[in-house]
Each structure stands twice: as C-alpha cells, then as structure tokens.
Write a protein that holds these residues in place. Structure first.
Motif, PDB file in Angstrom:
ATOM      1  N   GLY A 164       0.846  -1.174   0.000  1.00  0.00           N
ATOM      2  CA  GLY A 164       0.000   0.000   0.000  1.00  0.00           C
ATOM      3  C   GLY A 164       0.889   1.232   0.000  1.00  0.00           C
ATOM      4  O   GLY A 164       2.081   1.161   0.329  1.00  0.00           O
ATOM      5  N   VAL A 165       0.326   2.360  -0.386  1.00  0.00           N
ATOM      6  CA  VAL A 165       1.066   3.623  -0.393  1.00  0.00           C
ATOM      7  C   VAL A 165       0.325   4.610   0.493  1.00  0.00           C
ATOM      8  O   VAL A 165      -0.842   4.937   0.228  1.00  0.00           O
ATOM      9  CB  VAL A 165       1.214   4.184  -1.828  1.00  0.00           C
ATOM     10  N   ALA A 166       0.984   5.061   1.551  1.00  0.00           N
ATOM     11  CA  ALA A 166       0.391   6.006   2.492  1.00  0.00           C
ATOM     12  C   ALA A 166       0.971   7.386   2.237  1.00  0.00           C
ATOM     13  O   ALA A 166       2.189   7.540   2.056  1.00  0.00           O
ATOM     14  CB  ALA A 166       0.666   5.576   3.930  1.00  0.00           C
ATOM     15  N   VAL A 167       0.103   8.393   2.220  1.00  0.00           N
ATOM     16  CA  VAL A 167       0.508   9.763   1.909  1.00  0.00           C
ATOM     17  C   VAL A 167      -0.015  10.684   3.003  1.00  0.00           C
ATOM     18  O   VAL A 167      -1.216  10.683   3.307  1.00  0.00           O
ATOM     19  CB  VAL A 167      -0.053  10.208   0.536  1.00  0.00           C
ATOM     20  N   ASP A 168       0.866  11.468   3.560  1.00  0.00           N
ATOM     21  CA  ASP A 168       0.488  12.496   4.535  1.00  0.00           C
ATOM     22  C   ASP A 168       0.213  13.777   3.765  1.00  0.00           C
ATOM     23  O   ASP A 168       1.130  14.436   3.297  1.00  0.00           O
ATOM     24  CB  ASP A 168       1.609  12.697   5.553  1.00  0.00           C
ATOM     25  N   SER A 169      -1.048  14.118   3.633  1.00  0.00           N
ATOM     26  CA  SER A 169      -1.425  15.286   2.838  1.00  0.00           C
ATOM     27  C   SER A 169      -1.268  16.592   3.602  1.00  0.00           C
ATOM     28  O   SER A 169      -1.401  17.669   3.029  1.00  0.00           O
ATOM     29  CB  SER A 169      -2.882  15.155   2.380  1.00  0.00           C
ATOM     30  N   GLY A 170      -1.011  16.486   4.898  1.00  0.00           N
ATOM     31  CA  GLY A 170      -1.003  17.673   5.740  1.00  0.00           C
ATOM     32  C   GLY A 170      -2.342  17.896   6.406  1.00  0.00           C
ATOM     33  O   GLY A 170      -2.460  18.688   7.350  1.00  0.00           O
ATOM     34  N   ARG A 171      -3.366  17.192   5.935  1.00  0.00           N
ATOM     35  CA  ARG A 171      -4.714  17.264   6.512  1.00  0.00           C
ATOM     36  C   ARG A 171      -5.191  15.892   6.963  1.00  0.00           C
ATOM     37  O   ARG A 171      -6.360  15.695   7.231  1.00  0.00           O
ATOM     38  CB  ARG A 171      -5.695  17.838   5.473  1.00  0.00           C
ATOM     39  N   LEU A 208      -4.382   6.249   2.611  1.00  0.00           N
ATOM     40  CA  LEU A 208      -3.744   4.976   2.305  1.00  0.00           C
ATOM     41  C   LEU A 208      -4.383   4.397   1.052  1.00  0.00           C
ATOM     42  O   LEU A 208      -5.578   4.080   1.039  1.00  0.00           O
ATOM     43  CB  LEU A 208      -3.903   3.987   3.464  1.00  0.00           C
ATOM     44  N   HIS A 209      -3.588   4.283   0.000  1.00  0.00           N
ATOM     45  CA  HIS A 209      -4.025   3.571  -1.197  1.00  0.00           C
ATOM     46  C   HIS A 209      -3.612   2.121  -0.996  1.00  0.00           C
ATOM     47  O   HIS A 209      -2.421   1.793  -1.028  1.00  0.00           O
ATOM     48  CB  HIS A 209      -3.372   4.161  -2.450  1.00  0.00           C
ATOM     49  N   ALA A 210      -4.597   1.255  -0.795  1.00  0.00           N
ATOM     50  CA  ALA A 210      -4.321  -0.142  -0.458  1.00  0.00           C
ATOM     51  C   ALA A 210      -4.270  -1.054  -1.667  1.00  0.00           C
ATOM     52  O   ALA A 210      -4.210  -2.279  -1.512  1.00  0.00           O
ATOM     53  CB  ALA A 210      -5.363  -0.651   0.538  1.00  0.00           C
ATOM     54  N   GLY A 211      -4.278  -0.483  -2.871  1.00  0.00           N
ATOM     55  CA  GLY A 211      -4.156  -1.307  -4.064  1.00  0.00           C
ATOM     56  C   GLY A 211      -5.231  -2.375  -4.137  1.00  0.00           C
ATOM     57  O   GLY A 211      -6.425  -2.109  -4.001  1.00  0.00           O
ATOM     58  N   GLU A 245      -8.435   9.455  11.307  1.00  0.00           N
ATOM     59  CA  GLU A 245      -7.127   9.983  10.926  1.00  0.00           C
ATOM     60  C   GLU A 245      -6.679   9.531   9.544  1.00  0.00           C
ATOM     61  O   GLU A 245      -5.826  10.173   8.928  1.00  0.00           O
ATOM     62  CB  GLU A 245      -6.062   9.516  11.925  1.00  0.00           C
ATOM     63  N   ILE A 246      -7.240   8.431   9.068  1.00  0.00           N
ATOM     64  CA  ILE A 246      -6.775   7.806   7.827  1.00  0.00           C
ATOM     65  C   ILE A 246      -7.958   7.534   6.912  1.00  0.00           C
ATOM     66  O   ILE A 246      -8.961   6.960   7.342  1.00  0.00           O
ATOM     67  CB  ILE A 246      -6.052   6.469   8.108  1.00  0.00           C
ATOM     68  N   THR A 247      -7.835   7.936   5.657  1.00  0.00           N
ATOM     69  CA  THR A 247      -8.800   7.560   4.628  1.00  0.00           C
ATOM     70  C   THR A 247      -8.202   6.417   3.829  1.00  0.00           C
ATOM     71  O   THR A 247      -7.076   6.526   3.331  1.00  0.00           O
ATOM     72  CB  THR A 247      -9.104   8.742   3.697  1.00  0.00           C
ATOM     73  N   ILE A 248      -8.930   5.311   3.722  1.00  0.00           N
ATOM     74  CA  ILE A 248      -8.434   4.140   3.001  1.00  0.00           C
ATOM     75  C   ILE A 248      -9.200   4.000   1.684  1.00  0.00           C
ATOM     76  O   ILE A 248     -10.429   3.967   1.669  1.00  0.00           O
ATOM     77  CB  ILE A 248      -8.604   2.859   3.838  1.00  0.00           C
ATOM     78  N   VAL A 249      -8.465   3.941   0.592  1.00  0.00           N
ATOM     79  CA  VAL A 249      -9.052   3.695  -0.723  1.00  0.00           C
ATOM     80  C   VAL A 249      -8.372   2.465  -1.309  1.00  0.00           C
ATOM     81  O   VAL A 249      -7.376   1.967  -0.773  1.00  0.00           O
ATOM     82  CB  VAL A 249      -8.893   4.906  -1.667  1.00  0.00           C
ATOM     83  N   ASN A 250      -8.912   1.988  -2.415  1.00  0.00           N
ATOM     84  CA  ASN A 250      -8.260   0.871  -3.096  1.00  0.00           C
ATOM     85  C   ASN A 250      -8.263   1.125  -4.597  1.00  0.00           C
ATOM     86  O   ASN A 250      -8.572   2.235  -5.050  1.00  0.00           O
ATOM     87  CB  ASN A 250      -8.921  -0.460  -2.720  1.00  0.00           C
ATOM     88  N   SER A 251      -7.967   0.100  -5.362  1.00  0.00           N
ATOM     89  CA  SER A 251      -7.788   0.305  -6.798  1.00  0.00           C
ATOM     90  C   SER A 251      -9.068   0.242  -7.618  1.00  0.00           C
ATOM     91  O   SER A 251      -9.154   0.882  -8.661  1.00  0.00           O
ATOM     92  CB  SER A 251      -6.800  -0.735  -7.356  1.00  0.00           C
ATOM     93  N   HIS A 252     -10.079  -0.511  -7.175  1.00  0.00           N
ATOM     94  CA  HIS A 252     -11.153  -0.827  -8.098  1.00  0.00           C
ATOM     95  C   HIS A 252     -12.571  -0.526  -7.627  1.00  0.00           C
ATOM     96  O   HIS A 252     -13.497  -0.619  -8.433  1.00  0.00           O
ATOM     97  CB  HIS A 252     -11.059  -2.305  -8.485  1.00  0.00           C
ATOM     98  N   ASP A 253     -12.768  -0.171  -6.379  1.00  0.00           N
ATOM     99  CA  ASP A 253     -14.124   0.107  -5.895  1.00  0.00           C
ATOM    100  C   ASP A 253     -14.507   1.539  -6.277  1.00  0.00           C
ATOM    101  O   ASP A 253     -13.948   2.504  -5.749  1.00  0.00           O
ATOM    102  CB  ASP A 253     -14.195  -0.083  -4.381  1.00  0.00           C
ATOM    103  N   ALA A 254     -15.474   1.671  -7.185  1.00  0.00           N
ATOM    104  CA  ALA A 254     -15.899   2.989  -7.648  1.00  0.00           C
ATOM    105  C   ALA A 254     -16.454   3.833  -6.507  1.00  0.00           C
ATOM    106  O   ALA A 254     -16.321   5.063  -6.504  1.00  0.00           O
ATOM    107  CB  ALA A 254     -16.940   2.851  -8.751  1.00  0.00           C
ATOM    108  N   ALA A 255     -17.071   3.187  -5.523  1.00  0.00           N
ATOM    109  CA  ALA A 255     -17.643   3.938  -4.406  1.00  0.00           C
ATOM    110  C   ALA A 255     -16.567   4.619  -3.564  1.00  0.00           C
ATOM    111  O   ALA A 255     -16.824   5.653  -2.944  1.00  0.00           O
ATOM    112  CB  ALA A 255     -18.473   2.999  -3.520  1.00  0.00           C
ATOM    113  N   LEU A 256     -15.363   4.059  -3.553  1.00  0.00           N
ATOM    114  CA  LEU A 256     -14.256   4.681  -2.829  1.00  0.00           C
ATOM    115  C   LEU A 256     -13.552   5.743  -3.669  1.00  0.00           C
ATOM    116  O   LEU A 256     -12.863   6.610  -3.128  1.00  0.00           O
ATOM    117  CB  LEU A 256     -13.248   3.614  -2.389  1.00  0.00           C
TER     118      LEU A 256
END
Length: 260
Positions: free
Chosen positions: A177-184, A188-191, A241-252
């Motif tokens: 996964g790739v975690a990014v601190d946006s400052g806000r 986490l992009h969990a692929g 504190e963390i927003t989790i997204v993935n690669s293929h779920d359109a709802a995310l």
C-alpha cells in the motif's frame, strides 16, 4: 501535498482503476500506479492480452494517466517517480508513457514478475509493459518504521518522507500500500489488498460471493486474509485519521473524482 485521484481504466461491473497523482514541493510529480496506458489503447492484444475481454475493458486515450495529467495542465515529463502497488497488468500498463520516471517497486514483487514461479503469476504479469526498460528502483526493505501498527518503509530514494510504503502481501508476493500524509490527514491507497470497501467495514464487514471467489486467486491467501483483517482494524481504530481507498471500488473513488 496536493493529491489528484485518477481513474485510468474503466472495467466491467463498474470497476475503476484508481491511481493517484501527487504534487510534491521539491520532487516533481509522483504517480501511484499507472492504470492502462497509450500502448494498451494502441495495441491491446499485445499489451493486455485476453484479460481485456474478461475484464470488459473500455480503453480510451483520454482515460490514460498521460492524458489526464496533461488535462490538469502538467507536462508528463514532470512525472519523476512512479510507485507501484504491484506489477499486475492493470496497474503497470502505462509505464511506457513515462520513460524518464524512476519506477519504485517492492523487491519481492519485482522478482515475482521477472521470474513468475506460479501459474497465477505468469498470467497476471505482462512483460511487454516494461519492455522499454524502465528506470527501476527496487526496494528491498521489508519495513520497520511503525505506522499505526503496520511496518512501513519511509525515506524512499528521491521521494519526500510524507510518502510511505506499507507492505501488504497476499494478492501478490510483493504487494504494497502507499500512504501519503497530505497535511490534513493520511490517505492509504491499499491497491488490491481488498476489492470492495464493505470488506473492511468495521460495523458490518461483508464480501459478496463473487469477490470471495475472486480473492481465491491471491498468491499468498493467508497473508491476503490477514491483511484484510488488519485493514479493518485500522479503519475501526483510526478511521478519523486515515482515509483508506483501493484500486477498483468505484464507491471509494467517486468522492474524490474531479468533474470532467
């Protein structure tokens, strides 16, 4: 750090190909996964093979990361780094659109793609997608930096410390996964660690039968299931504190999509 969310490949069942474009202050643009690229549009048989029929792909030039980056007003040559969650053909299909970028990939993933020990590995990787000779940066660190209970890899060569790799093996041997601190807050992009957001719903976790069956294609099934459990706990305990997204779920993907 500004984060752009890109859909780089529409597929059957309403699935998207969710990639990230990161604007860094000193290191140019960073692309997380590439989706399908221009060579996939031009030569789908060679670059993708029969999977394009199975996935119900709708390949359009304007959906590629290359076109979307240009539409945002950037020069694609400013993409100096690409981070791959893994090397599956729907995640690395646009590598050749950014030949000058350094391509960061986890060591176990790189070796699996180059050698292809198992049948499932030989089917999921498409060597034509990196036949142009990318500038590989193979990360051999397994983790060690604590990040919300996960081991993470920080300080990747050439990348700012706000970007972490979080090893999430299972779907493939070297999936991250790739975690990014946006400052806000963290993103986490969990692929492909999970396919539907409902799988890691802390209140009512559920995975439809089709996706359970699809998940049986994981290269390391035990690790795949364990990481889904851990991601559910992460969302339950740190969802504020963390927003989790993935690669293929359109709802995310949809809440972050820019209007076209």
């Amino acid at each position: 750090m500004r984060i752009h969310h890109l859909d780089c490949g529409t597929m059957a069942m309403g699935m998207v190909d969710h990639c990230l474009l990161l604007e860094t202050k000193r290191d140019g643009l960073v692309l997380v996964d590439t989706g399908y690229g221009m060579d996939c549009v031009r030569r789908p048989g060679q670059m993708i093979g029969p999977f394009r029929f199975v996935a119900g792909l709708k390949l359009r030039p304007e959906a590629t990361a290359l076109w979307q980056i240009q539409a945002l007003g950037y020069d694609p040559r400013d993409v100096r780094h690409i981070i791959l969650t893994h090397l599956d053909l729907d995640h690395a299909g646009g590598l050749s659109d950014f030949p000058e970028a350094t391509v960061h990939v986890h060591g176990p993933e790189f070796r699996a793609a180059m050698v292809g020990r198992a049948l499932g590995e030989r089917m999921r990787y498409r060597a034509q997608q990196w036949a142009h000779g990318p500038k590989w940066m193979v990360n051999e660190v397994e983790g060690g930096e604590p990040w919300f209970g996960f081991e993470a890899v920080r300080d990747l060569p050439g990348l700012p410390p706000e970007i972490l790799l979080v090893p999430l093996p299972g779907h493939t041997r070297g999936h991250v996964g790739v975690a990014v601190d946006s400052g806000r807050g963290w993103l986490l992009h969990a692929g492909d660690a999970f396919f539907l957001g409902s799988t890691i719903d802390p209140v009512n976790p559920r995975t439809p039968l089709f996706w359970k069956a699809y998940g049986m294609g994981a290269i390391v099934g035990s690790a795949y299931r364990e990481n889904q459990r851990r991601l559910l706990e992460l969302k339950r305990d740190h969802g504020h504190e963390i927003t989790i997204v993935n690669s293929h779920d359109a709802a995310l993907f949809t809440p972050f999509a820019s209007p076209r």
